[in-house]
Design an enzyme around this catalytic site. Sequence first.
Site, short mmCIF file in Angstrom:
data_model
loop_
_atom_site.label_atom_id
_atom_site.label_comp_id
_atom_site.label_asym_id
_atom_site.label_seq_id
_atom_site.Cartn_x
_atom_site.Cartn_y
_atom_site.Cartn_z
N LYS A 184 -21.10 -28.10 30.32
CA LYS A 184 -22.24 -27.58 29.55
C LYS A 184 -22.66 -26.22 30.10
CE LYS A 184 -23.82 -32.21 28.34
NZ LYS A 184 -24.72 -33.34 28.63
N GLN A 192 -29.44 -35.04 32.74
CA GLN A 192 -28.18 -35.74 32.50
C GLN A 192 -28.35 -37.24 32.76
OE1 GLN A 192 -25.34 -34.24 31.27
NE2 GLN A 192 -24.48 -36.30 31.12
N ASP A 244 -32.22 -32.07 24.28
CA ASP A 244 -31.39 -33.27 24.14
C ASP A 244 -31.96 -34.23 23.11
OD1 ASP A 244 -28.98 -33.43 25.36
OD2 ASP A 244 -29.73 -34.15 27.29
#
Length: 299
Positions: A54, A98, A121
Amino acid sequence: MGAVLIDGKTIAAQIRERVKEQTAAFVAKTGVKPGLAAVLVGDNPASHTYVKMKRKACAEAGIESFGFELPATTTQQELEDLINVLNIRQDVHGILVQLPLPDHLNEERVLRLVNIDKDVDGFHPENIGKLAMKGREPSFVPATPSGVMRLLDEMKVPLAGANAVVLGRSNIVGMPVALLLVRRDATVTVCHSRTKDLPGVVRQADVLIAAVGRANMVKQSWLKPGAVVIDVGINRVDDPSAKNGTRLVGDVDFEEAEQVAGMITPVPGGVGPMTIAMLLENTLTAAKRIVGEATPSKA
Ligand code: NDP
């Protein structure tokens, strides 16, 4: 005749190129460089690989990325203190935590703490809640589900009135995909580990989204001829002929399914590349909104 291949790699590359151009234009106009903070707790090797990918993608798109790699012993308070700092940092427009977090940390409290304007996200409970409600728009849609929808749109798959079957009901893939399909007027069936007669249910699908994490589970005989098959699964299986002795496969038995499906995504090269592309798009959108350049999204 074989199915049409849905080339996620090429579609994702086009999106990333577009984000790169738009980022350059945004920086030229505002002097602000979009910034993504990637927070990683612990030593999960897969998580490290994902965050690395990412951050590399950010660099290629002209987006700044800030890495925060915290030890597995990090306390809830320490993690929340970091999120609070990132929430107000002006050079951070998107915050990515994450998952999974180590077991001793309360994931929901952490995700809820993320500033909703920076929730690229889309995992803030308010964003997921809005996704489920008629007439509400989430600030951001989670990247993998939104990548699935983009693939369907790029391939011009009609969704209104279609029978869509989603295999899996996780918070990060199955359930948000199901909600997005409902928003697009598909008739949606969500399957899980307690579903009876899975092959029979799947056979009703005009559009099948597989997100269970079971290698090659969906067989040719489960599919309606001409069905559109989107395989989110990523499973590593033994393969003595491969260099490192393993290879990645999806939840759908590709060799079998492509004989009968109308369209199908490969694994790798299908949904996987889309996830990163959508994250980049969300980060640029967040920066534009915070700087006052964009209107809210439509899921
Ligand atoms: P989870 O393990 O969180 O969820 C799996 C879901 O599948 C659950 O709802 C579970 O049911 C259901 N399930 C498991 N086994 C069966 C079975 N035999 N029959 C029917 N349903 C079953 O997985 P994720 O949603 O996080 O991920 C799914 C897959 O997608 C994984 O392979 C993962 O690696 C991949 N993935 C890919 C991404 C990408 O970028 N391409 C991003 C994220 C994930 P129940 O709820 O009853 O337990």
